[in-house]
Design a protein around this motif. Structure first.
Motif, PDB file in Angstrom:
ATOM      1  N   UNK A   4      10.024  -1.643  -8.520  1.00 56.44           N
ATOM      2  CA  UNK A   4       8.758  -1.510  -9.244  1.00 56.44           C
ATOM      3  C   UNK A   4       7.696  -2.514  -8.793  1.00 56.44           C
ATOM      4  N   UNK A   5       8.104  -3.515  -8.024  1.00 50.15           N
ATOM      5  CA  UNK A   5       7.148  -4.530  -7.581  1.00 50.15           C
ATOM      6  C   UNK A   5       6.236  -3.999  -6.482  1.00 50.15           C
ATOM      7  N   UNK A   6       5.063  -4.590  -6.402  1.00 50.19           N
ATOM      8  CA  UNK A   6       4.197  -4.433  -5.243  1.00 50.19           C
ATOM      9  C   UNK A   6       4.099  -5.808  -4.598  1.00 50.19           C
ATOM     10  N   UNK A   7       3.604  -5.853  -3.367  1.00 46.40           N
ATOM     11  CA  UNK A   7       3.555  -7.104  -2.612  1.00 46.40           C
ATOM     12  C   UNK A   7       2.126  -7.346  -2.160  1.00 46.40           C
ATOM     13  N   UNK A   8       1.562  -8.461  -2.612  1.00 46.42           N
ATOM     14  CA  UNK A   8       0.200  -8.825  -2.275  1.00 46.42           C
ATOM     15  C   UNK A   8       0.225  -9.736  -1.054  1.00 46.42           C
ATOM     16  N   UNK A   9      -0.604  -9.429  -0.078  1.00 45.46           N
ATOM     17  CA  UNK A   9      -0.716 -10.243   1.125  1.00 45.46           C
ATOM     18  C   UNK A   9      -1.997 -11.062   1.027  1.00 45.46           C
ATOM     19  N   UNK A  10      -1.834 -12.365   0.991  1.00 45.75           N
ATOM     20  CA  UNK A  10      -2.938 -13.313   0.841  1.00 45.75           C
ATOM     21  C   UNK A  10      -3.078 -14.171   2.098  1.00 45.75           C
ATOM     22  N   UNK A  11      -4.290 -14.685   2.306  1.00 43.63           N
ATOM     23  CA  UNK A  11      -4.533 -15.691   3.339  1.00 43.63           C
ATOM     24  C   UNK A  11      -5.393 -16.794   2.741  1.00 43.63           C
ATOM     25  N   UNK A  46       3.603  -1.476  -0.921  1.00 38.52           N
ATOM     26  CA  UNK A  46       4.745  -0.954  -1.688  1.00 38.52           C
ATOM     27  C   UNK A  46       6.033  -1.730  -1.448  1.00 38.52           C
ATOM     28  N   UNK A  47       6.146  -2.347  -0.266  1.00 41.17           N
ATOM     29  CA  UNK A  47       7.374  -3.097   0.011  1.00 41.17           C
ATOM     30  C   UNK A  47       7.042  -4.317   0.870  1.00 41.17           C
ATOM     31  N   UNK A  74       3.130 -12.283  -2.017  1.00 42.79           N
ATOM     32  CA  UNK A  74       3.503 -12.528  -3.409  1.00 42.79           C
ATOM     33  C   UNK A  74       3.923 -11.236  -4.095  1.00 42.79           C
ATOM     34  N   UNK A  75       5.155 -11.176  -4.597  1.00 42.92           N
ATOM     35  CA  UNK A  75       5.551  -9.999  -5.356  1.00 42.92           C
ATOM     36  C   UNK A  75       4.887 -10.019  -6.731  1.00 42.92           C
ATOM     37  N   UNK A  76       4.577  -8.837  -7.235  1.00 43.17           N
ATOM     38  CA  UNK A  76       3.955  -8.734  -8.550  1.00 43.17           C
ATOM     39  C   UNK A  76       4.346  -7.401  -9.177  1.00 43.17           C
TER      40      UNK A  76
END
Length: 101
Positions: A4-11, A46-47, A74-76
């Motif tokens: 159910x998590x989504x993954x945010x890509x940050x810089x 999504x992953x 970051x998973x959320x």
């Protein structure tokens, strides 16, 4: 069942330049140095594998390639409130409301 998590890509773009002209990107323990940085959200995936693939591609782009180790995945959980306590801004030793800190 699908994760159910989504993954945010940050810089993180670090803004503080030391007296010798260097910029601190990571702390001695290898973690990302968190002091005066701007965060950019590159995407929500999504992953984790897809987020990692986009991270690898972003490392080659102008700007991002100057700070290639300043990415974070970051998973959320969707529909989960991340700002439940509000926030305040510190401006030159004062809260944003003018109170001294």
């Amino acid at each position: 069942m699908e994760d159910p998590q989504v993954y945010l890509l940050w810089h993180a773009r670090h803004l503080v330049v030391e007296d010798d002209g260097s910029i601190i990107h990571t702390d001695p323990d290898g973690s990302l140095h968190l002091d005066e940085e701007e965060w950019r959200l590159l995407g929500v995936f999504r992953d984790e594998a897809t987020a990692a693939a986009h991270l690898a591609a972003a490392r080659e782009l102008p700007g991002f390639r100057d700070e290639p180790d300043c990415f974070q995945i970051s998973p959320m959980l969707p529909d989960e409130d991340q700002w439940t306590d509000g926030y305040f801004t510190v401006i030159h030793g004062r809260h944003g409301n003018g109170e001294h800190i």
